[in-house]
Design a protein around this motif. Sequence first.
Motif, PDB file in Angstrom:
ATOM      1  N   ALA A  35       7.707  15.418  53.358  1.00  0.00           N
ATOM      2  CA  ALA A  35       8.241  16.526  53.463  1.00  0.00           C
ATOM      3  C   ALA A  35       8.780  16.591  54.991  1.00  0.00           C
ATOM      4  O   ALA A  35       8.839  17.800  55.598  1.00  0.00           O
ATOM      5  CB  ALA A  35       7.058  17.775  53.561  1.00  0.00           C
ATOM      6  N   HIS A  95      17.300  27.127  48.633  1.00  0.00           N
ATOM      7  CA  HIS A  95      16.733  26.135  49.430  1.00  0.00           C
ATOM      8  C   HIS A  95      15.600  25.452  48.859  1.00  0.00           C
ATOM      9  O   HIS A  95      15.196  24.556  49.824  1.00  0.00           O
ATOM     10  CB  HIS A  95      16.378  26.854  50.945  1.00  0.00           C
ATOM     11  N   VAL A 102       8.643  23.258  48.880  1.00  0.00           N
ATOM     12  CA  VAL A 102       9.153  22.597  50.049  1.00  0.00           C
ATOM     13  C   VAL A 102      10.747  23.103  50.084  1.00  0.00           C
ATOM     14  O   VAL A 102      11.364  22.832  49.423  1.00  0.00           O
ATOM     15  CB  VAL A 102       9.298  21.035  49.733  1.00  0.00           C
ATOM     16  N   LEU A 103      10.998  23.462  51.249  1.00  0.00           N
ATOM     17  CA  LEU A 103      12.397  24.307  51.576  1.00  0.00           C
ATOM     18  C   LEU A 103      13.164  23.137  52.122  1.00  0.00           C
ATOM     19  O   LEU A 103      12.834  22.592  53.313  1.00  0.00           O
ATOM     20  CB  LEU A 103      12.349  25.518  52.212  1.00  0.00           C
ATOM     21  N   ASN A 104      14.424  23.041  51.876  1.00  0.00           N
ATOM     22  CA  ASN A 104      15.404  22.113  52.585  1.00  0.00           C
ATOM     23  C   ASN A 104      15.962  22.853  54.045  1.00  0.00           C
ATOM     24  O   ASN A 104      17.200  23.070  54.068  1.00  0.00           O
ATOM     25  CB  ASN A 104      16.515  21.557  51.752  1.00  0.00           C
ATOM     26  N   LEU A 105      14.909  23.080  54.758  1.00  0.00           N
ATOM     27  CA  LEU A 105      15.196  23.911  55.895  1.00  0.00           C
ATOM     28  C   LEU A 105      14.553  23.280  57.214  1.00  0.00           C
ATOM     29  O   LEU A 105      13.577  22.923  56.988  1.00  0.00           O
ATOM     30  CB  LEU A 105      15.157  25.361  55.793  1.00  0.00           C
ATOM     31  N   ASN A 149      12.059  19.145  41.304  1.00  0.00           N
ATOM     32  CA  ASN A 149      12.154  18.173  42.262  1.00  0.00           C
ATOM     33  C   ASN A 149      13.721  17.910  42.522  1.00  0.00           C
ATOM     34  O   ASN A 149      14.443  17.309  41.639  1.00  0.00           O
ATOM     35  CB  ASN A 149      11.520  16.880  41.949  1.00  0.00           C
ATOM     36  N   ARG A 150      14.286  18.603  43.538  1.00  0.00           N
ATOM     37  CA  ARG A 150      15.802  18.392  43.901  1.00  0.00           C
ATOM     38  C   ARG A 150      16.037  17.337  44.996  1.00  0.00           C
ATOM     39  O   ARG A 150      17.173  17.292  45.359  1.00  0.00           O
ATOM     40  CB  ARG A 150      16.513  19.624  44.341  1.00  0.00           C
ATOM     41  N   THR A 151      14.871  16.682  45.246  1.00  0.00           N
ATOM     42  CA  THR A 151      15.169  15.670  46.418  1.00  0.00           C
ATOM     43  C   THR A 151      15.237  14.190  45.811  1.00  0.00           C
ATOM     44  O   THR A 151      15.150  14.263  44.455  1.00  0.00           O
ATOM     45  CB  THR A 151      13.876  15.630  47.342  1.00  0.00           C
ATOM     46  N   ASP A 210      10.991  16.969  58.211  1.00  0.00           N
ATOM     47  CA  ASP A 210      12.322  17.886  58.453  1.00  0.00           C
ATOM     48  C   ASP A 210      12.438  19.301  57.528  1.00  0.00           C
ATOM     49  O   ASP A 210      13.366  19.551  57.537  1.00  0.00           O
ATOM     50  CB  ASP A 210      13.507  17.016  58.572  1.00  0.00           C
ATOM     51  N   SER A 211      11.074  19.336  56.873  1.00  0.00           N
ATOM     52  CA  SER A 211      11.412  20.485  56.166  1.00  0.00           C
ATOM     53  C   SER A 211      10.109  21.656  56.200  1.00  0.00           C
ATOM     54  O   SER A 211       9.383  21.377  57.043  1.00  0.00           O
ATOM     55  CB  SER A 211      11.180  20.001  54.661  1.00  0.00           C
ATOM     56  N   GLY A 269      13.508  22.507  47.805  1.00  0.00           N
ATOM     57  CA  GLY A 269      13.719  21.012  47.142  1.00  0.00           C
ATOM     58  C   GLY A 269      12.811  20.317  46.267  1.00  0.00           C
ATOM     59  O   GLY A 269      12.830  19.868  45.264  1.00  0.00           O
TER      60      GLY A 269
END
Length: 389
Positions: free
Chosen positions: A69, A368, A351-354, A381-383, A71-72, A370
């Motif tokens: 995770a 946001h 888990v946010l892509n922020l 799962n968008r990662t 940088d999230s 992920g």
Amino acid sequence: MAQAFLLRGAKQLLTLRGPSGLRRGAALHDLGIIEDGSVLIRDGIIAAVGSTRRLENLKEARTAIEIPANDSVVMPAFVDASLHLSLGGNGSSDHKRKKLADFYDQTLSLMRACLQHGTLTAEAKANGNTGNFHSDISVLRQLSHIGNQPVGMVRTWRIAGQPSSNESQMQDFREALHAISAKKLVQSVEVAPELGQAVQSDLLAAAKKGNWAVKLHWCGGPPEILAEYLDLLDPATVSCPCDLSPAECSILARKPAAVVFAPGREIVQDRNGDAAQRLLEAGAAIAIGSGYDAAESPSFSMQMAVALAVLRSRLSVEAAITAATINAAYAVGSGHLRGSLEFGKRADVLVLNLPDYREIPRRFGINHVGIAIRDGNLVLNRTRWKIGS
């Protein structure tokens, strides 16, 4: 032993840890943040939460499947405390047949969309055609068939208005009440009486017998009438608009109920006011929901609800997130299980892509999410991460 998961190395881990019960006052602003934090999940339950350095040294963590995770932002999943479903229409049998044929599929599609945007528990406040209580049975039965997949669903019978003195309508209401109670189709009931309208004693008796939570939908009005409803119902929640008067806010602030706002719905209705901020400052427990309604406010994104609560209602980002997670969880009756990342609670995690949670309102209108984990299972799962990678 079931396989454990280690959600590792979040830049910001928002735990929302704290005392049990609705958060008020200063507690609304405390997200329990851990920098470089991790979450250990086992059997659908949170087994440990803390700094990555501490958790990675746990014996069980060494054999866990690791989900990075870095940088999230990792946080509890959103809980939608205000999602409205109905057949709509004028109660004609032809309209009812056509809508019932599609209602299941449309609702299932909505729940899947909610999951995609990070809502893993939602309260469905449902009714059939206006003035036709028998149609409520069909709607609630369809929701019971959907159950808790793909998201956890709390079913609430929303009664817009009360039956008139007309004997035929009273009989319809009693039959619907008996069927809904006997089939255990709901966990709570929300009444939305017209100003000064009495609430049926039969309904309150059934709610007590079935252990239903009683809720009030208040559209605004004389504070003395609000006080009467609050004393009569002792509601678990009060859903209301943002433009309440200071007198109404003062009355609500003295009650233990969660006060639920729907910032998205208020934009559509062109309503402005500072009731949420006023109640927060007075020590009330604030929760927010999407306010979704297919006809009037078709937005289901809780990320947008958080952004609007900050940008329009002037809540702090911290208060808005608390209102959309732990307080919303208590508002729908599941705060003891969800809404925060703490030992022993169900593992509903996003888990946010922020890089920072304060970016949610700044980057509004963007999904946001992920990764979404529900009851310890990876449901989105968008990662680029894959098991074994």
